[in-house]
Design a protein around this motif. Structure first.
Motif, PDB file in Angstrom:
ATOM      1  N   GLU A   1       0.860  -1.181   0.000  1.00 53.58           N
ATOM      2  CA  GLU A   1       0.000   0.000   0.000  1.00 53.58           C
ATOM      3  C   GLU A   1       0.896   1.230   0.000  1.00 53.58           C
ATOM      4  O   GLU A   1       1.752   1.383   0.879  1.00 53.58           O
ATOM      5  N   LEU A   2       0.736   2.072  -1.007  1.00 55.08           N
ATOM      6  CA  LEU A   2       1.596   3.243  -1.175  1.00 55.08           C
ATOM      7  C   LEU A   2       0.848   4.486  -0.706  1.00 55.08           C
ATOM      8  O   LEU A   2      -0.148   4.893  -1.321  1.00 55.08           O
ATOM      9  N   VAL A   3       1.319   5.076   0.375  1.00 56.60           N
ATOM     10  CA  VAL A   3       0.686   6.265   0.944  1.00 56.60           C
ATOM     11  C   VAL A   3       1.761   7.275   1.309  1.00 56.60           C
ATOM     12  O   VAL A   3       2.941   6.957   1.383  1.00 56.60           O
ATOM     13  N   GLY A   4       1.327   8.514   1.543  1.00 48.96           N
ATOM     14  CA  GLY A   4       2.243   9.575   1.914  1.00 48.96           C
ATOM     15  C   GLY A   4       2.491   9.643   3.408  1.00 48.96           C
ATOM     16  O   GLY A   4       1.987   8.818   4.179  1.00 48.96           O
ATOM     17  N   PRO A   5       3.242  10.658   3.854  1.00 48.20           N
ATOM     18  CA  PRO A   5       3.642  10.734   5.259  1.00 48.20           C
ATOM     19  C   PRO A   5       2.580  11.274   6.206  1.00 48.20           C
ATOM     20  O   PRO A   5       2.730  11.143   7.424  1.00 48.20           O
ATOM     21  N   THR A   6       1.495  11.875   5.662  1.00 39.95           N
ATOM     22  CA  THR A   6       0.540  12.586   6.518  1.00 39.95           C
ATOM     23  C   THR A   6      -0.888  12.159   6.232  1.00 39.95           C
ATOM     24  O   THR A   6      -1.275  11.984   5.075  1.00 39.95           O
TER      25      THR A   6
ATOM     26  N   ASP B   1      -1.143   2.072   6.501  1.00 40.78           N
ATOM     27  CA  ASP B   1       0.136   2.151   7.188  1.00 40.78           C
ATOM     28  C   ASP B   1       1.262   2.236   6.156  1.00 40.78           C
ATOM     29  O   ASP B   1       1.396   1.343   5.307  1.00 40.78           O
ATOM     30  N   PRO B   2       2.103   3.278   6.197  1.00 38.15           N
ATOM     31  CA  PRO B   2       3.197   3.387   5.225  1.00 38.15           C
ATOM     32  C   PRO B   2       4.373   2.477   5.530  1.00 38.15           C
ATOM     33  O   PRO B   2       5.269   2.315   4.692  1.00 38.15           O
ATOM     34  N   GLY B   3       4.402   1.849   6.714  1.00 37.37           N
ATOM     35  CA  GLY B   3       5.568   1.099   7.158  1.00 37.37           C
ATOM     36  C   GLY B   3       6.081   0.035   6.213  1.00 37.37           C
ATOM     37  O   GLY B   3       7.277   0.037   5.860  1.00 37.37           O
ATOM     38  N   PRO B   4       5.250  -0.922   5.777  1.00 29.40           N
ATOM     39  CA  PRO B   4       5.767  -1.981   4.906  1.00 29.40           C
ATOM     40  C   PRO B   4       6.428  -1.467   3.626  1.00 29.40           C
ATOM     41  O   PRO B   4       7.489  -1.965   3.228  1.00 29.40           O
ATOM     42  N   ALA B   5       5.836  -0.461   2.992  1.00 29.13           N
ATOM     43  CA  ALA B   5       6.417   0.068   1.750  1.00 29.13           C
ATOM     44  C   ALA B   5       7.705   0.830   2.013  1.00 29.13           C
ATOM     45  O   ALA B   5       8.673   0.714   1.254  1.00 29.13           O
TER      46      ALA B   5
END
Length: 304
Positions: free
Chosen positions: A203-208, A267-271
């Motif tokens: 899952e590709l997401v930004g920091p905020t 959650d951005p962690g895995p990417a």
């Protein structure tokens, strides 16, 4: 590595092609019209035509396929089912005899039970990828921002600009985590060189995390506008959105409305652990992206 990119002329496609070329790959830029993209050789390829897709991949024999084709809204015969599901099936069947490495653009919120036909069709395409037997990696990006994006450059811009006040859907608390197009392209490019990403979904997401109201305020600020936000009850929006479809170019489609109500965060962690991403924030780029002349008009998400 020889990499064939479908939807290469689209918003994300152009950035992916540029990143792949920079990394030293030989890139074939496939799209319906077959135009050259950023120095990559063009190939006319309609993924909704199974025979043409098979012939195209047989002729090129790529070692990897990056499948980005997608549409934002149905147009005539170009339905979500035909483009997202059948188009994916055609590409997979053409890539299988080659044993090609396969990277797939899905979407955050892909769910077969979603009220959004866009999201449910993306989920059905994912199921085909997972059953293909190919060494795949799936990507589910959130709202993608960058030069040429449709959501911030058109949908949200029109929403805050069209009237003296800005309508807020319901309580405006639906959460979003927009991701920069450069980070999306970097993940695709790096996945080709990282065998540990095979068989995984990112899952590709930004920091905020932003609420929908936050996004409206950021858009207003970036455009230099000062307007009052007015909440519109969901029952009123449920009536208004179908009526908007009578307009030549509706400001929001029923599928976009359904996706807004569902929110779009993860959650951005895995990417970020799997890839080297800059995690650029929306605030850092939005004012520049909304300047006149920055955006290119695109009818499809990824040049279907």
């Amino acid at each position: 590595m020889k990499v064939l990119v479908t939807g290469a002329s689209g918003f994300v496609g152009r950035r992916v092609v540029a990143d792949l070329l920079h990394a030293g790959h030989e890139v074939v830029a496939a799209s319906r019209h077959g135009h050259e993209v950023g120095g990559a050789r063009g190939l006319a390829l309609n993924v909704t035509d199974p025979a043409a897709t098979r012939r195209g991949l047989e002729a090129e024999r790529p070692q990897a396929v990056v499948h980005l084709v997608g549409i934002i809204a149905p147009q005539g015969a170009q339905t979500f089912e035909r483009v997202h599901v059948e188009g994916t099936r055609n590409v997979l069947e053409a890539a299988r005899p080659l044993g090609a490495r396969y990277l797939h653009m899905s979407a955050l919120g892909a769910d077969p039970e979603s009220r959004s036909r866009y999201s449910s069709s993306k989920a059905r395409a994912e199921a085909l990828v997972k059953a293909s037997g190919l060494p795949f990696t799936l990507f589910r990006p959130s709202l993608i921002f960058g030069p040429g994006d449709d959501f911030f450059g058109r949908v949200l811009k029109n929403l805050v600009s069209a009237a003296p006040v800005v309508p807020v859907i319901g309580d405006g608390r639906f959460p979003f985590r927009p991701v920069w197009v450069g980070d999306v392209a970097a993940a695709f490019t790096q996945a080709l060189e990282r065998p540990q990403t095979v068989g995984r979904t990112f899952e590709l997401v930004g920091p905020t995390v932003y609420s929908f109201s936050d996004l409206l305020k950021l858009e207003l600020q970036a455009l230099g506008l000062r307007k009052t936000l007015v909440r519109i009850p969901l029952w009123a929006m449920n009536l208004a959105v179908p009526a908007m479809q009578l307009l030549p170019r509706p400001p929001i489609t029923p599928d976009q409305y359904a996706m807004l109500l569902e929110g779009n965060t993860a959650d951005p962690g895995p990417a970020t652990r799997a890839f080297d991403l800059e995690m650029v924030s929306l605030e850092a780029l939005l004012p520049r992206l909304l300047r006149p002349g920055t955006h290119e008009t695109t009818a499809a998400e990824e040049g279907a």
